[in-house]
Write a protein that holds these residues in place. Sequence first.
Motif, short mmCIF file in Angstrom:
data_model
loop_
_atom_site.label_atom_id
_atom_site.label_comp_id
_atom_site.label_asym_id
_atom_site.label_seq_id
_atom_site.Cartn_x
_atom_site.Cartn_y
_atom_site.Cartn_z
N PRO A 85 -10.72 0.93 -7.58
CA PRO A 85 -9.94 -0.16 -8.15
C PRO A 85 -9.37 0.21 -9.51
O PRO A 85 -9.95 1.01 -10.24
N GLY A 86 -8.24 -0.32 -9.82
CA GLY A 86 -7.59 -0.05 -11.10
C GLY A 86 -6.23 -0.68 -11.07
O GLY A 86 -5.87 -1.34 -10.10
N THR A 87 -5.48 -0.48 -12.10
CA THR A 87 -4.11 -1.02 -12.14
C THR A 87 -3.15 0.14 -12.32
O THR A 87 -2.94 0.55 -13.43
N THR B 155 -11.42 3.34 -2.01
CA THR B 155 -10.57 2.70 -3.00
C THR B 155 -11.23 2.73 -4.37
O THR B 155 -12.35 2.26 -4.53
N PRO C 53 -4.54 0.41 -8.20
CA PRO C 53 -5.71 1.00 -7.56
C PRO C 53 -5.37 2.37 -6.99
O PRO C 53 -4.21 2.69 -6.79
N LEU D 288 1.98 1.86 -3.40
CA LEU D 288 0.89 2.34 -4.24
C LEU D 288 0.54 3.80 -3.93
O LEU D 288 0.15 4.56 -4.81
N ALA E 28 5.43 -5.94 -16.30
CA ALA E 28 5.74 -7.11 -15.47
C ALA E 28 5.00 -7.06 -14.14
O ALA E 28 4.79 -8.08 -13.48
N LEU E 29 4.60 -5.87 -13.75
CA LEU E 29 3.96 -5.73 -12.45
C LEU E 29 2.45 -5.97 -12.51
O LEU E 29 1.78 -6.00 -11.49
N LYS E 30 1.95 -6.17 -13.72
CA LYS E 30 0.50 -6.23 -13.88
C LYS E 30 -0.21 -7.26 -12.98
O LYS E 30 -1.20 -6.93 -12.33
N PRO E 31 0.31 -8.50 -12.92
CA PRO E 31 -0.42 -9.47 -12.08
C PRO E 31 -0.55 -9.02 -10.63
O PRO E 31 -1.60 -9.20 -10.00
N LEU E 32 0.52 -8.41 -10.14
CA LEU E 32 0.49 -7.93 -8.76
C LEU E 32 -0.54 -6.84 -8.59
O LEU E 32 -1.32 -6.83 -7.64
N LEU E 33 -0.52 -5.91 -9.54
CA LEU E 33 -1.42 -4.76 -9.43
C LEU E 33 -2.87 -5.18 -9.63
O LEU E 33 -3.77 -4.64 -9.00
N ASP E 34 -3.07 -6.16 -10.50
CA ASP E 34 -4.44 -6.66 -10.69
C ASP E 34 -4.98 -7.19 -9.38
O ASP E 34 -6.12 -6.98 -9.02
N LEU E 35 -4.12 -7.90 -8.68
CA LEU E 35 -4.56 -8.49 -7.42
C LEU E 35 -4.90 -7.40 -6.41
O LEU E 35 -5.86 -7.48 -5.67
N ALA E 36 -4.05 -6.37 -6.40
CA ALA E 36 -4.26 -5.30 -5.44
C ALA E 36 -5.23 -4.27 -5.98
O ALA E 36 -5.35 -3.19 -5.47
N SER E 37 -5.97 -4.65 -7.03
CA SER E 37 -6.80 -3.66 -7.72
C SER E 37 -7.91 -3.12 -6.85
O SER E 37 -8.50 -2.12 -7.16
N SER E 38 -8.22 -3.81 -5.76
CA SER E 38 -9.31 -3.28 -4.94
C SER E 38 -8.92 -3.34 -3.48
O SER E 38 -7.96 -3.97 -3.11
N GLN F 73 0.84 -1.21 0.00
CA GLN F 73 0.00 0.00 0.00
C GLN F 73 0.87 1.25 0.00
O GLN F 73 0.55 2.24 -0.65
N PHE G 297 4.98 -14.23 -8.38
CA PHE G 297 5.61 -13.12 -9.10
C PHE G 297 7.13 -13.18 -8.94
O PHE G 297 7.88 -13.07 -9.91
N ARG H 280 -13.58 -7.42 -9.71
CA ARG H 280 -12.63 -6.59 -8.95
C ARG H 280 -13.07 -5.15 -8.87
O ARG H 280 -12.38 -4.32 -8.27
#
Lengths: 206, 447, 202
Positions: B408-410, B406, B412, A183, A196-206, A180, C197, B303
């Motif tokens: 959400p986004g890429t 929050t 977030p 972010l 390359a960070l996309k999977p991580l960010l997708d997970l943290a998307s919410s 956090q 990752f 999400r």
Amino acid sequence: MTSTIEKNSGKGTSDGVVSELAAFFGVKPGHEEQLRAALDRFVEVLRTSDPAETIRTGLRDSRHVIFDEGRQLLWATTFETEWDPYLEDALLVVGAPHFFDWMQHTTEADVIVQWLEESGGIDALDKDHPDFETNARRASAGLKKIIQSRQTPAAVYFNPLGAVTMTQIIKGQLLDQAFQQVLDNPAAEEALSHPALKPLLDLASS
Amino acid sequence: MDLFRRLTRRPTLELDDIQAAVLRSRPEPYYGTHAILEITDAALGRELLRRLSPRITSAARWDEPVPAWTMLAISYPGLVALGVPESSLASFPANFRAGMAARAERLRDTGPNAPEHWEFPFGTGRAHLAISVYADSEQAWQAAVEGYARELDQVPGVRLLSHQDFGATGFNVFGYRDGFAQPAVEGSGAETMPGDGRPIRPGEFVLGYPSETGQPLPMPSPDVLGRNGTFVVFRKYHSHVAAFNRFLHDHAGTPQERDLLGAKLVGRWRSGAPLALSPDRDDPAIGDDPTRLNDFTYSGDPRGLRTPLGAHTRRMNPRDAKLAILTDTRIRRIIRRGTSYGDPVAEDVTRDDGKSRGLDFIAISARAVDTVEFLQSEWVNSGNFVGLDKEKDPLISRQDDGARFTVPGTPPRRVQGIQSFNTLLGGEYFFMPSLSAIAWLSREPST
Amino acid sequence: MSQQSLEQRFQGLPATVRQKVDAVIDDAKVALKVRVGELLADKDEVAEHAVTTAGRVGAKSGEVSELTAIMPLKPGGAERLRKFFKLVDGNLAGAGDVGTLHNMRFVFLDGDTKLLFATAYDGEWDPYIDDFATKIPEMMDHLFGNVEGWPGIHSPEVKDFIVQYQLPAEAWFVAHPNLTVAGATRLKRLDRTVQSFLTELN
């Protein structure tokens, strides 16, 4: 999640890495109020003890319930790890005097007193005693025996979080906080846009 | 916009005994009044009910516009004041009997929203009767108000405690269209609109019919009192529109970005178009089209990349979204008859003018009291049900210091420093009796 | 202790505590600020564990509540339950769908005449009883139908029935009072993603 019921050394029932303990004690006639006060002190010690130590014991929750019109006491806990190290650690964290404090108001009082005497007296098991740790480890076997004698294993025990330990979850919490922070840092925006960070960010998307 | 559904099937509910408010849509624009009365004499209270009963509109031909309609609801202290027999009183649900103020803890009505700060007459135990008039023109509204006021004047022993006018074009004081997302009620005869899904069983909204459990919900006795009745939860909010606008200005640089952030909080754009259908910009063509406005689901957006998991409309009606906690969303639907009062505030105004304005949240359902208590503790003032821990509803919750929202986004976006944009001024739990129950209540109880 | 290390100690306190201290005694010596701050921080720790009530009966520590009930069993009830638990091999996964459940146990008492039901869960149970009634009524009725006088999950009396056998805990402690099941599930997922990752990165 694994839910295979297996008896462990403490006779309790477990689910994954988590076990339950339910022990019943008689309340000494006329001691109900003193028992309540001692229980409040017991949980206060847990509440104010170092979280790192509590985690080490593997304790997840603990409740004391007085029922049958003040005649009986239930002690029910949920803990990780095995019964043996659990009780040993619990004794180390809480200290024998706080176990004695409430157990002396149960019908096991005589047994508890005897156990204390055999273990070198209450002072030897106080956290302030120089040999506290050695003494407590030596004494824990006796306390286990007493509690086991009062234990009734659950017919079924279910724990959806039984597959993970609290240590793992704490690690996740720290990771989440650090993440956090990243972010929330506007300077990180550019770096975060790397694919390359996309999977991580997708997970943290919410 | 025409908010009325068409009546295309033969209704199976006893519409001529059910009050209009259950099925009749709020017109656009609308005018009206919520009046709250105290009964100081049981016999005279019954006399008032007798006089008012011909003015209470039924749900018969709910699809046909009428210039004005009047609804009547009674609180638990009101039932007591009317001299309703003890055996009937005891048959009402415990939380309804306790009243909204006594349920503050469960409702999370604490801090500035706590009953000790409420406006008179809320929470005093004296709010016995609620009479609401909804009208499509100023004249029809005034005529209806004069109508019930005349009856009131004839009856001593009943006191008018408050008289709150409302009215709007269909857009609330924040500038967002509202009041158009309603559950489809099985047996009402209403056509199904795109996005409705299977109509909800009638017993969820009217007592005496099968509910989602398959059985009717427990209802007050005798049957004549309970059947065709329902419950109404009324909550009056003061809206801090300038603070809302300021929040958007503080966290978004351009008008477009402000619009988007506002939509992320609400779940819909100002026109009413949902983010789910128009994720990037407002589309008034959707907002104006009742066949498209609700034609969406959330399952394709797990999400919340389009509609945030914590957005107001997604919280209040999660549709088919997967929730973290086992929940039957079909038993949490409410019919909304909310109204706006006071002038709207333009979106560029960020300084509070101190004027009175806000929203009257009005929820109708056979389990309205349980549902609103559930919504307040689980969906409004917590985020746990969607895995958002302590994040709260961005519009109607009471926010703690340092709260965030929050998007959400890429990656977030954590929008920090979100405040409470609505403060509760008070509210009450009411029972909305059927027309035959009003007649029963206006007769002297046989002992 | 040097000024610098005191400053470090102060910065090491939680931000909320620092804000509180700064708001009131911004101008005080840093040594005092550390002292007060550490005191407050400790209180926060205590407050996090503060025990409140969970609905009508039961204790709640942070977000986690306890429910303990001892209920009389119908004749043969314990046997039927045992058979059921054996059949599903102790796996009450359906209950896992509830999403707020930390753990639950059934213990037979007094020669199988009574049932102890003890659970730890997030928030409060009675807002969700209606959801159990429409989502998992068979499960609820099958388990609790062995209890003497069970009115059925659809009964309006079901809340009162449970409450009447509920025993409030005298002492209730939760090691991680602010960790909900939903929160833990999210953290588990986060940890897994980070691990994979990192694996891919190497």
